[in-house]
Design a protein around this motif. Structure first.
Motif, PDB file in Angstrom:
ATOM      1  N   ARG A 364       0.838  -1.209   0.000  1.00 61.65           N
ATOM      2  CA  ARG A 364       0.000   0.000   0.000  1.00 61.65           C
ATOM      3  C   ARG A 364       0.871   1.257   0.000  1.00 61.65           C
ATOM      4  O   ARG A 364       1.972   1.262   0.571  1.00 61.65           O
ATOM      5  CB  ARG A 364      -0.909   0.015   1.245  1.00 61.65           C
ATOM      6  N   ASP A 365       0.339   2.296  -0.626  1.00 61.69           N
ATOM      7  CA  ASP A 365       1.014   3.594  -0.571  1.00 61.69           C
ATOM      8  C   ASP A 365       1.249   3.958   0.893  1.00 61.69           C
ATOM      9  O   ASP A 365       0.400   3.680   1.752  1.00 61.69           O
ATOM     10  CB  ASP A 365       0.143   4.682  -1.210  1.00 61.69           C
ATOM     11  N   GLY A 366       2.366   4.595   1.161  1.00 55.68           N
ATOM     12  CA  GLY A 366       2.671   4.991   2.538  1.00 55.68           C
ATOM     13  C   GLY A 366       3.586   4.004   3.230  1.00 55.68           C
ATOM     14  O   GLY A 366       4.242   4.361   4.217  1.00 55.68           O
ATOM     15  N   GLN A 367       3.635   2.760   2.743  1.00 51.99           N
ATOM     16  CA  GLN A 367       4.580   1.807   3.342  1.00 51.99           C
ATOM     17  C   GLN A 367       5.993   2.146   2.877  1.00 51.99           C
ATOM     18  O   GLN A 367       6.188   2.666   1.769  1.00 51.99           O
ATOM     19  CB  GLN A 367       4.211   0.379   2.939  1.00 51.99           C
ATOM     20  N   ARG A 368       6.966   1.799   3.693  1.00 56.77           N
ATOM     21  CA  ARG A 368       8.340   2.192   3.369  1.00 56.77           C
ATOM     22  C   ARG A 368       8.801   1.614   2.026  1.00 56.77           C
ATOM     23  O   ARG A 368       9.443   2.306   1.242  1.00 56.77           O
ATOM     24  CB  ARG A 368       9.299   1.737   4.488  1.00 56.77           C
ATOM     25  N   LEU A 369       8.470   0.355   1.756  1.00 57.12           N
ATOM     26  CA  LEU A 369       8.935  -0.283   0.512  1.00 57.12           C
ATOM     27  C   LEU A 369       8.359   0.418  -0.717  1.00 57.12           C
ATOM     28  O   LEU A 369       8.961   0.401  -1.791  1.00 57.12           O
ATOM     29  CB  LEU A 369       8.556  -1.770   0.498  1.00 57.12           C
ATOM     30  N   VAL A 370       7.200   1.030  -0.566  1.00 59.02           N
ATOM     31  CA  VAL A 370       6.575   1.754  -1.682  1.00 59.02           C
ATOM     32  C   VAL A 370       7.137   3.169  -1.782  1.00 59.02           C
ATOM     33  O   VAL A 370       7.464   3.644  -2.868  1.00 59.02           O
ATOM     34  CB  VAL A 370       5.037   1.792  -1.513  1.00 59.02           C
ATOM     35  N   ASP A 371       7.291   3.810  -0.654  1.00 57.78           N
ATOM     36  CA  ASP A 371       7.624   5.243  -0.676  1.00 57.78           C
ATOM     37  C   ASP A 371       9.122   5.532  -0.751  1.00 57.78           C
ATOM     38  O   ASP A 371       9.522   6.616  -1.168  1.00 57.78           O
ATOM     39  CB  ASP A 371       7.056   5.935   0.565  1.00 57.78           C
ATOM     40  N   GLU A 372       9.955   4.570  -0.327  1.00 60.80           N
ATOM     41  CA  GLU A 372      11.408   4.791  -0.373  1.00 60.80           C
ATOM     42  C   GLU A 372      11.993   4.041  -1.569  1.00 60.80           C
ATOM     43  O   GLU A 372      11.472   2.995  -1.953  1.00 60.80           O
ATOM     44  CB  GLU A 372      12.072   4.280   0.916  1.00 60.80           C
ATOM     45  N   GLU A 373      13.098   4.561  -2.103  1.00 53.09           N
ATOM     46  CA  GLU A 373      13.747   3.870  -3.227  1.00 53.09           C
ATOM     47  C   GLU A 373      14.470   2.632  -2.695  1.00 53.09           C
ATOM     48  O   GLU A 373      15.473   2.751  -1.995  1.00 53.09           O
ATOM     49  CB  GLU A 373      14.754   4.805  -3.914  1.00 53.09           C
ATOM     50  N   GLN A 374      13.959   1.436  -3.048  1.00 53.72           N
ATOM     51  CA  GLN A 374      14.558   0.211  -2.483  1.00 53.72           C
ATOM     52  C   GLN A 374      15.887  -0.132  -3.152  1.00 53.72           C
ATOM     53  O   GLN A 374      16.765  -0.686  -2.539  1.00 53.72           O
ATOM     54  CB  GLN A 374      13.584  -0.970  -2.562  1.00 53.72           C
ATOM     55  N   SER A 386      -9.420   2.482  -9.500  1.00 55.29           N
ATOM     56  CA  SER A 386      -9.711   3.383 -10.625  1.00 55.29           C
ATOM     57  C   SER A 386      -8.402   3.938 -11.170  1.00 55.29           C
ATOM     58  O   SER A 386      -7.421   4.122 -10.414  1.00 55.29           O
ATOM     59  CB  SER A 386     -10.615   4.530 -10.168  1.00 55.29           C
ATOM     60  N   LEU A 387      -8.397   4.215 -12.472  1.00 56.97           N
ATOM     61  CA  LEU A 387      -7.168   4.736 -13.086  1.00 56.97           C
ATOM     62  C   LEU A 387      -6.805   6.106 -12.523  1.00 56.97           C
ATOM     63  O   LEU A 387      -5.615   6.444 -12.430  1.00 56.97           O
ATOM     64  CB  LEU A 387      -7.342   4.826 -14.608  1.00 56.97           C
ATOM     65  N   ASP A 388      -7.819   6.868 -12.135  1.00 55.67           N
ATOM     66  CA  ASP A 388      -7.523   8.175 -11.519  1.00 55.67           C
ATOM     67  C   ASP A 388      -6.727   7.982 -10.232  1.00 55.67           C
ATOM     68  O   ASP A 388      -5.762   8.707  -9.956  1.00 55.67           O
ATOM     69  CB  ASP A 388      -8.820   8.936 -11.203  1.00 55.67           C
ATOM     70  N   ASP A 389      -7.140   6.986  -9.438  1.00 56.22           N
ATOM     71  CA  ASP A 389      -6.405   6.708  -8.189  1.00 56.22           C
ATOM     72  C   ASP A 389      -4.968   6.266  -8.502  1.00 56.22           C
ATOM     73  O   ASP A 389      -4.012   6.687  -7.833  1.00 56.22           O
ATOM     74  CB  ASP A 389      -7.089   5.580  -7.394  1.00 56.22           C
ATOM     75  N   ALA A 390      -4.840   5.381  -9.500  1.00 51.42           N
ATOM     76  CA  ALA A 390      -3.497   4.873  -9.827  1.00 51.42           C
ATOM     77  C   ALA A 390      -2.597   6.014 -10.298  1.00 51.42           C
ATOM     78  O   ALA A 390      -1.416   6.097  -9.925  1.00 51.42           O
ATOM     79  CB  ALA A 390      -3.594   3.798 -10.909  1.00 51.42           C
ATOM     80  N   THR A 391      -3.155   6.917 -11.099  1.00 47.09           N
ATOM     81  CA  THR A 391      -2.369   8.050 -11.597  1.00 47.09           C
ATOM     82  C   THR A 391      -1.957   8.960 -10.436  1.00 47.09           C
ATOM     83  O   THR A 391      -0.797   9.395 -10.353  1.00 47.09           O
ATOM     84  CB  THR A 391      -3.203   8.852 -12.631  1.00 47.09           C
ATOM     85  N   ALA A 392      -2.901   9.208  -9.536  1.00 49.24           N
ATOM     86  CA  ALA A 392      -2.580  10.056  -8.376  1.00 49.24           C
ATOM     87  C   ALA A 392      -1.500   9.397  -7.523  1.00 49.24           C
ATOM     88  O   ALA A 392      -0.581  10.068  -7.027  1.00 49.24           O
ATOM     89  CB  ALA A 392      -3.843  10.314  -7.552  1.00 49.24           C
ATOM     90  N   SER A 393      -1.600   8.074  -7.346  1.00 55.09           N
ATOM     91  CA  SER A 393      -0.574   7.358  -6.567  1.00 55.09           C
ATOM     92  C   SER A 393       0.793   7.487  -7.228  1.00 55.09           C
ATOM     93  O   SER A 393       1.802   7.751  -6.561  1.00 55.09           O
ATOM     94  CB  SER A 393      -0.926   5.871  -6.472  1.00 55.09           C
ATOM     95  N   ALA A 394       0.815   7.286  -8.533  1.00 53.98           N
ATOM     96  CA  ALA A 394       2.100   7.349  -9.251  1.00 53.98           C
ATOM     97  C   ALA A 394       2.741   8.726  -9.080  1.00 53.98           C
ATOM     98  O   ALA A 394       3.960   8.830  -8.946  1.00 53.98           O
ATOM     99  CB  ALA A 394       1.884   7.039 -10.733  1.00 53.98           C
ATOM    100  N   ASN A 395       1.906   9.775  -9.056  1.00 55.17           N
ATOM    101  CA  ASN A 395       2.440  11.146  -9.015  1.00 55.17           C
ATOM    102  C   ASN A 395       2.659  11.676  -7.605  1.00 55.17           C
ATOM    103  O   ASN A 395       3.107  12.805  -7.442  1.00 55.17           O
ATOM    104  CB  ASN A 395       1.472  12.097  -9.742  1.00 55.17           C
ATOM    105  N   ARG A 396       2.341  10.896  -6.581  1.00 52.32           N
ATOM    106  CA  ARG A 396       2.326  11.486  -5.242  1.00 52.32           C
ATOM    107  C   ARG A 396       3.702  11.663  -4.613  1.00 52.32           C
ATOM    108  O   ARG A 396       3.862  12.422  -3.666  1.00 52.32           O
ATOM    109  CB  ARG A 396       1.426  10.686  -4.292  1.00 52.32           C
TER     110      ARG A 396
END
Ligand code: NAD
Length: 469
Positions: A364-374, A386-396
């Motif tokens: 999930r977004d917010g977890q360290r493995l997602v938010d930090e460069e592994q 939804s694709l809107d959610d996925a796009t927002a996640s990618a850009n966050r």
């Protein structure tokens, strides 16, 4: 034990101090690399400064030919240098490994040797004519990372040399040997002083980048070091090309056939055991396709041999160093503790910095493995509805080096691609760089671009001659 040397003014130099370099797959010693002092940096910069005027006066045609000769030297020594890269950095000889890195070195040398930056009439009317010319900047400080040590050094030094600059290159302290040997070999066809090296850690990098006689800094590495280099450049006002970290998102559009893209996705994420700036580091999958994508990726991951890269059949090597190995382990442990589904593949050798190929489901977004460069072989897979959610996640996130969209329909993919904030957005591929196509980050992934005509412009200064008619 073999001792490797810097090249300054075309000669191999002696250093007072050395560090021992070890193979990350086996722990074997590879030899000694120099550890330079501030004085050594001064000598190398002076050598580059002294050589620069004459090099800039060499005709453009002759410089093109000399750079083409560099490509030939790289080609002739590919097998030797690939072997050093594998033993020092870890990536295997085979597959997208060190021989592939050498092919890239040759390609990224040949292309600049074929390009010309001609004067450009930027404005003309009855009263005036304005022509923009491009001149060398002077002495370029090139600071390279450890993940693609030779390829990234080539990205930095070849355009600089091609345009009439001279260079002082500092390889990463983790992977100096292959680079020092490459520079020694290239120097056979370059005038003395055009390409020099210094070796050591960030302290020597800081001395080099803040040196008053540096006129341009090419830096590839982490964001935190990038910030320090910006500060250092206040000493010399050198313009900087900054290629920093990435945390590239890939979005698979709903209904995309998983088996058709699984191999591309896998190598997009696990190239060089994930130690690549523009690797897929977060994978967003529609909830209806989640199981099919995990199954298809697992099928690929379970067939990829891991081990010492000097063994021809291995396609994934170790992490390059203990710091990176421990970081990836820590991020995966954190994901596991937070309820993710950790799936590990591959027979991992018991010695060396090897990790299994790891898919981390239900991330999930917010977890360290997602938010930090592994920067390692652990890919978080995140469901979206939804694709809107996925796009927002990618850009966050502030990282914005690359991104990709995977789809059956190119038209739909391009619509999503246009909404993603990254220096490059690939469609149905990831990390597919090319020596003619500008490459660089947006946001916190850096500024300036490398490659192609834009890359050449980045190592020149523009001057306009404005004539009244
Ligand atoms: P790093 O920043 O730790 O080190 C990079 C280089 O900077 C090394 O040579 C190091 O000795 C030198 N350095 C350290 N401190 C310095 C200072 N104060 N002044 C001058 N030089 C200094 O990065 P790394 O761990 O070697 O590389 C991994 C990082 O590089 C990752 O974040 C990766 O995404 C990024 N990277 C980016 C690209 C790109 O093209 N954008 C390509 C490859 C790697």
């Amino acid at each position: 034990m073999q001792t490797y040397h810097n090249t300054v003014s075309g000669k191999q130099t002696e250093a007072a101090d050395h560090q021992e370099i070890f193979n990350p797959a086996t722990g074997d010693s590879l030899g000694l690399a120099p550890l330079n002092s501030q004085h050594d940096v001064n000598v190398a910069v002076e050598a580059a400064r002294m050589a620069q005027g004459a090099w800039a006066r060499v005709s453009d045609q002759e410089r093109r030919e000399i750079v083409a000769n560099v490509a030939q030297v790289l080609e002739e020594n590919s097998e030797y240098l690939a072997g050093l890269v594998t033993q020092e950095q870890g990536k295997p000889l085979s597959g997208p490994g060190s021989r592939f890195e050498m092919q890239a070195c040759v390609g990224w040398t040949k292309v600049p040797s074929s390009l010309e930056l001609l004067p450009e009439t930027v404005y003309e009317d009855d009263t005036r004519k304005d022509v923009l010319y491009r001149y060398p900047l002077g002495v370029v400080a090139a600071i390279a990372p450890w993940n693609w040590p030779l390829m990234i050094a080539i990205w930095q030094i070849i355009p600089a040399i091609r345009m009439g600059n001279t260079v002082v290159l500092k390889p990463s302290e983790y992977t100096p040997i292959a680079t020092l040997e490459m520079v020694r070999l290239i120097n056979q066809v370059l005038p003395p002083g055009v390409l020099n090296t210094v070796s050591g850690d960030g302290r020597i990098g800081a001395v080099l980048t803040s040196h008053p006689d540096i006129n341009k800094i090419m830096f590839t590495g982490s964001e935190s070091t990038g910030r320090r280099i910006i500060e250092a450049s206040s000493q010399n006002l050198a313009p900087i090309t900054l290629e920093l970290g990435g945390n590239d998102a890939a979005i698979i559009m709903p209904g995309t056939e998983a088996a058709a893209i699984s191999e591309g996705l896998f190598w997009g994420a696990f190239l060089n055991a994930g130690q690549t700036c523009a690797c897929i580091k977060r994978l967003y999958v529609h909830e209806n396709d989640y199981d099919a994508v995990v199954t298809a990726l697992s099928d690929v991951a379970s067939q990829v041999p891991i081990g010492d890269g000097m063994v021809e059949s291995n396609l994934i090597g170790p992490l390059q160093n203990a710091m990176q190995y421990n970081k990836v382990k820590e991020l995966v442990a954190d994901a596991r503790a937070n309820g993710c589904d950790v799936m590990e593949f591959g027979d991992v050798p018991s010695t060396g910095y090897f990790l299994p190929l790891t898919l981390v489901g239900n991330a999930r977004d917010g977890q360290r493995l997602v938010d930090e460069e592994q920067f390692g072989p652990a890919l978080p897979i995140i469901r979206y509805s939804s694709l809107d959610d996925a796009t927002a996640s990618a850009n966050r996130l502030s990282d914005a080096l690359g991104a990709s969209v995977w789809a059956n329909s190119l038209e739909q993919a391009e619509t999503i691609a246009s909404k993603l904030e990254a220096g490059t957005v690939w469609v149905n591929q990831h990390g597919a760089i090319h020596p003619m196509v500008p490459f660089g980050g947006n946001k916190a992934s850096g500024y300036g671009v490398e490659f192609g005509m834009e890359g050449l412009k980045g190592v020149t200064q523009s001057r306009v001659i404005s004539i009244k008619k």
